[in-house]
Design a protein around this motif. Structure first.
Motif, PDB file in Angstrom:
ATOM      1  N   LEU A 155       6.374 -10.285   0.546  1.00  0.00           N
ATOM      2  CA  LEU A 155       6.429  -9.309   1.629  1.00  0.00           C
ATOM      3  C   LEU A 155       6.327  -7.880   1.105  1.00  0.00           C
ATOM      4  N   VAL A 156       6.893  -7.600  -0.066  1.00  0.00           N
ATOM      5  CA  VAL A 156       6.837  -6.236  -0.592  1.00  0.00           C
ATOM      6  C   VAL A 156       5.404  -5.788  -0.833  1.00  0.00           C
ATOM      7  N   VAL A 157       4.531  -6.725  -1.178  1.00  0.00           N
ATOM      8  CA  VAL A 157       3.118  -6.390  -1.371  1.00  0.00           C
ATOM      9  C   VAL A 157       2.414  -6.321  -0.024  1.00  0.00           C
ATOM     10  N   ASP A 158       2.708  -7.261   0.852  1.00  0.00           N
ATOM     11  CA  ASP A 158       2.057  -7.285   2.166  1.00  0.00           C
ATOM     12  C   ASP A 158       2.399  -6.068   3.012  1.00  0.00           C
ATOM     13  N   ASP A 159       3.612  -5.540   2.883  1.00  0.00           N
ATOM     14  CA  ASP A 159       3.978  -4.394   3.723  1.00  0.00           C
ATOM     15  C   ASP A 159       3.944  -3.053   2.974  1.00  0.00           C
ATOM     16  N   GLU A 169       0.652  -7.609   8.093  1.00  0.00           N
ATOM     17  CA  GLU A 169      -0.558  -8.367   7.815  1.00  0.00           C
ATOM     18  C   GLU A 169      -0.399  -9.055   6.463  1.00  0.00           C
ATOM     19  N   ARG A 170      -0.970 -10.210   6.325  1.00  0.00           N
ATOM     20  CA  ARG A 170      -0.963 -10.900   5.032  1.00  0.00           C
ATOM     21  C   ARG A 170      -2.138 -10.363   4.246  1.00  0.00           C
ATOM     22  N   ARG A 171      -1.845  -9.605   3.216  1.00  0.00           N
ATOM     23  CA  ARG A 171      -2.904  -9.051   2.374  1.00  0.00           C
ATOM     24  C   ARG A 171      -3.323 -10.132   1.397  1.00  0.00           C
ATOM     25  N   VAL A 172      -4.592 -10.421   1.362  1.00  0.00           N
ATOM     26  CA  VAL A 172      -5.079 -11.557   0.579  1.00  0.00           C
ATOM     27  C   VAL A 172      -6.072 -11.127  -0.489  1.00  0.00           C
TER      28      VAL A 172
END
Length: 185
Positions: free
Chosen positions: A148-152, A25-28
């Motif tokens: 990606l490291v933050v999103d996953d 998921e794209r964390r926003v």
């Protein structure tokens, strides 16, 4: 004949590789839509259990940013080298650009509270007598183009709080030196 080999390849791929794929998921960033700028003193609460950094001002909640940390073990930092992110109340003491992680908002770790916890844990034998408390804890970015490291939820730092680089640019604008940073689990 080609169709038979294609089908066999798909079966092999699905058995060996497809299970490795996952949806990210794209964390926003979430922001208070009624205000364009924070009002008064601004401070931060980092909630390790929710992987979020929340910005508050004189009127309450202003914004929430996704973050990641050091170790997957989200408990309090015990000593240098454990890759855990410390808990407590800190201040941003200076800001600097960084050649790998975009920028760094340096925190005043270890504080007096950090030293007290460290000495108590040493006295109880929870950490080795020769352990050091560590330092150099910051809020910083990621490698270029590596959101990606933050999103996953990949905890990759040595104990720092990591945010996406574009989010760090916003935080750099919002948080002056001296801003309070509370880190909790």
């Amino acid at each position: 004949m080609k169709l038979k080999w294609l089908f066999a390849g798909l079966i092999i791929f699905s058995v060996t590789g497809l299970a490795a794929f996952k949806t990210i998921e794209r964390r926003v960033v979430k922001k208070n839509l009624f205000r364009t700028k924070p009002v008064g003193d601004v401070y931060v609460v980092v909630d390790k259990s929710d992987y979020e950094l929340q910005v508050f001002d004189a009127e309450g909640w202003y914004a929430t940013y996704p973050v990641v940390f050091g170790s997957k073990d989200l408990s309090d930092k015990l000593m240098e080298g454990d890759r855990r992110t410390p808990e407590g109340s800190f201040r941003i003491i200076y800001k600097k650009p960084h050649h790998k992680w975009h920028k760094m908002l340096m925190l005043d770790f270890p504080t007096q509270e950090s030293w007290s916890k460290f000495k108590e844990r040493k006295a109880k034998g929870l950490i080795p007598r020769n352990a050091k408390i560590g330092g150099g804890i910051a809020i910083h970015g990621t490698w270029p183009n590596d959101n990606l490291v933050v999103d996953d939820y990949t905890n990759w730092t040595n104990g720092c709080v990591s945010v996406k680089n574009e989010d760090l640019d916003e935080l750099d604008e919002l948080l002056p030196v001296g801003s309070r940073v509370i880190i909790k689990r």
